[in-house]
Motif scaffolding. Sequence first.
Motif, PDB file in Angstrom:
ATOM      1  N   TYR A 114      19.509  -6.495 -23.877  1.00  0.00           N
ATOM      2  CA  TYR A 114      19.650  -5.071 -23.643  1.00  0.00           C
ATOM      3  C   TYR A 114      18.366  -4.295 -23.928  1.00  0.00           C
ATOM      4  O   TYR A 114      18.368  -3.084 -24.003  1.00  0.00           O
ATOM      5  CB  TYR A 114      20.797  -4.515 -24.505  1.00  0.00           C
ATOM      6  CG  TYR A 114      22.126  -5.152 -24.176  1.00  0.00           C
ATOM      7  CD1 TYR A 114      22.819  -4.808 -23.026  1.00  0.00           C
ATOM      8  CD2 TYR A 114      22.681  -6.114 -25.006  1.00  0.00           C
ATOM      9  CE1 TYR A 114      24.036  -5.395 -22.711  1.00  0.00           C
ATOM     10  CE2 TYR A 114      23.890  -6.707 -24.701  1.00  0.00           C
ATOM     11  CZ  TYR A 114      24.567  -6.339 -23.555  1.00  0.00           C
ATOM     12  OH  TYR A 114      25.766  -6.933 -23.246  1.00  0.00           O
ATOM     13  N   SER A 115      17.255  -4.999 -24.089  1.00  0.00           N
ATOM     14  CA  SER A 115      15.988  -4.339 -24.374  1.00  0.00           C
ATOM     15  C   SER A 115      15.152  -4.217 -23.105  1.00  0.00           C
ATOM     16  O   SER A 115      15.001  -5.189 -22.369  1.00  0.00           O
ATOM     17  CB  SER A 115      15.190  -5.118 -25.431  1.00  0.00           C
ATOM     18  OG  SER A 115      15.910  -5.174 -26.630  1.00  0.00           O
ATOM     19  N   PRO A 116      14.604  -3.025 -22.838  1.00  0.00           N
ATOM     20  CA  PRO A 116      13.774  -2.872 -21.637  1.00  0.00           C
ATOM     21  C   PRO A 116      12.453  -3.603 -21.776  1.00  0.00           C
ATOM     22  O   PRO A 116      11.927  -3.770 -22.868  1.00  0.00           O
ATOM     23  CB  PRO A 116      13.559  -1.359 -21.558  1.00  0.00           C
ATOM     24  CG  PRO A 116      13.711  -0.875 -22.971  1.00  0.00           C
ATOM     25  CD  PRO A 116      14.738  -1.779 -23.589  1.00  0.00           C
ATOM     26  N   GLN A 130       7.577  -0.612 -19.009  1.00  0.00           N
ATOM     27  CA  GLN A 130       8.030   0.641 -18.403  1.00  0.00           C
ATOM     28  C   GLN A 130       6.824   1.396 -17.827  1.00  0.00           C
ATOM     29  O   GLN A 130       5.860   1.674 -18.532  1.00  0.00           O
ATOM     30  CB  GLN A 130       8.721   1.532 -19.435  1.00  0.00           C
ATOM     31  CG  GLN A 130      10.050   0.979 -19.932  1.00  0.00           C
ATOM     32  CD  GLN A 130      10.656   1.879 -21.001  1.00  0.00           C
ATOM     33  OE1 GLN A 130      10.005   2.205 -21.995  1.00  0.00           O
ATOM     34  NE2 GLN A 130      11.893   2.276 -20.799  1.00  0.00           N
ATOM     35  N   GLU A 134      11.056   0.090 -14.589  1.00  0.00           N
ATOM     36  CA  GLU A 134      11.034  -0.782 -15.761  1.00  0.00           C
ATOM     37  C   GLU A 134      11.616  -2.154 -15.438  1.00  0.00           C
ATOM     38  O   GLU A 134      12.529  -2.293 -14.613  1.00  0.00           O
ATOM     39  CB  GLU A 134      11.776  -0.162 -16.933  1.00  0.00           C
ATOM     40  CG  GLU A 134      13.276  -0.010 -16.730  1.00  0.00           C
ATOM     41  CD  GLU A 134      13.949   0.651 -17.921  1.00  0.00           C
ATOM     42  OE1 GLU A 134      13.329   1.540 -18.543  1.00  0.00           O
ATOM     43  OE2 GLU A 134      15.106   0.282 -18.211  1.00  0.00           O
ATOM     44  N   ASN A 165      13.738  -5.311 -16.687  1.00  0.00           N
ATOM     45  CA  ASN A 165      14.774  -5.670 -17.648  1.00  0.00           C
ATOM     46  C   ASN A 165      15.239  -7.084 -17.379  1.00  0.00           C
ATOM     47  O   ASN A 165      15.465  -7.453 -16.221  1.00  0.00           O
ATOM     48  CB  ASN A 165      15.981  -4.727 -17.539  1.00  0.00           C
ATOM     49  CG  ASN A 165      15.756  -3.420 -18.240  1.00  0.00           C
ATOM     50  OD1 ASN A 165      15.134  -3.378 -19.299  1.00  0.00           O
ATOM     51  ND2 ASN A 165      16.233  -2.336 -17.660  1.00  0.00           N
ATOM     52  N   ASP A 200      23.057   1.059 -23.003  1.00  0.00           N
ATOM     53  CA  ASP A 200      22.026   0.927 -24.020  1.00  0.00           C
ATOM     54  C   ASP A 200      22.656   0.521 -25.352  1.00  0.00           C
ATOM     55  O   ASP A 200      23.046   1.369 -26.154  1.00  0.00           O
ATOM     56  CB  ASP A 200      21.264   2.250 -24.170  1.00  0.00           C
ATOM     57  CG  ASP A 200      20.062   2.128 -25.094  1.00  0.00           C
ATOM     58  OD1 ASP A 200      19.878   1.041 -25.678  1.00  0.00           O
ATOM     59  OD2 ASP A 200      19.316   3.111 -25.242  1.00  0.00           O
ATOM     60  N   TYR A 230      22.235  -0.679 -12.083  1.00  0.00           N
ATOM     61  CA  TYR A 230      22.010  -1.530 -13.253  1.00  0.00           C
ATOM     62  C   TYR A 230      23.086  -1.295 -14.313  1.00  0.00           C
ATOM     63  O   TYR A 230      23.603  -2.258 -14.913  1.00  0.00           O
ATOM     64  CB  TYR A 230      20.628  -1.256 -13.842  1.00  0.00           C
ATOM     65  CG  TYR A 230      20.296  -2.129 -15.029  1.00  0.00           C
ATOM     66  CD1 TYR A 230      20.081  -3.495 -14.873  1.00  0.00           C
ATOM     67  CD2 TYR A 230      20.204  -1.586 -16.309  1.00  0.00           C
ATOM     68  CE1 TYR A 230      19.789  -4.301 -15.962  1.00  0.00           C
ATOM     69  CE2 TYR A 230      19.910  -2.384 -17.402  1.00  0.00           C
ATOM     70  CZ  TYR A 230      19.702  -3.736 -17.221  1.00  0.00           C
ATOM     71  OH  TYR A 230      19.425  -4.530 -18.301  1.00  0.00           O
TER      72      TYR A 230
END
Length: 290
Positions: free
Chosen positions: A97-99, A102, A113, A115, A160, A262
């Motif tokens: 769940y971390s981008p 960016q 970004e 992912n 998020d 997304y």
Amino acid sequence: MKKYLLIFALLFTFGINAQNISGQAFYESKTTVDLDAMDGGREMTEEMKKMISQMMKSALEKTYILTFNKEESIYKEQEKLDATPMNPGLKMMMSSYSPGAQYKNLKTNQIVEENEFFGKQFLVTDSIKTLDWQITKESKTIGQYIAFKATAIKKVDPSDYSMARPKKKDEKENAEVKSDSTQSQDPMDNIEIPEEVEVTAWFTPQIPVSNGPGEFTGLPGLILELNVYRTTLLCSKIVMNPKESEKIEAPTKGKKVTREEYVKIVKEKTDELRDNFKNSGGNGRRGGGF
């Protein structure tokens, strides 16, 4: 009034050569975790709390680099070797769940970004959502720069999970959990994602770019410190107009999707994993691919 005059004076003084400005800002992240709230009513031993604290520290304390000019920026996590052991399941969830990188273009108002979600690469595109910043009279010095405080309310992306927090339970619910410690529970039932959070930013007009870490923009100066929910990002170093720096380009890896697409993908996959968890009796059997 004097504070605003100072901001305008700084903007005028440093804005003359702003068109050619470029630099790199290094941010250190700190995130607090309430371990007592994480146990869902069960008591953790001090040894267990210490072990989890070490794992969470490794996962949440990171360094990010914002490479910027007047109109564009690229924001990435600085890679580092980390020998701290971490539970594979926790590590997978944190990374899922971390981008990634960016990219922001202030002129076209676009953010792109990378992912990685459960092993699949996505290239998420969106418009930049500028917050309704309220600039206050407070100021402080961060490094060699004068920074001014601004606050705003941010709506939280439902995908998020870095914003996830334990659900509050009353005494009756906690007693039921403690009385039936063998009961299989979906861990997602014990967390929630707030609809909105307060954001506090400290920006400096001495670096006249309307940019900052992550997706945050819209202030008359570079954001040097950012507080969002439990996470603080503090700028530890700035290199202005470096002779050599990373080229600012939008990332290209992954399946192209909009932010809305997304969020839908994440929700559907999360619902699938929850169903698999419940059907397997809480053994955490992993679902299939996309």
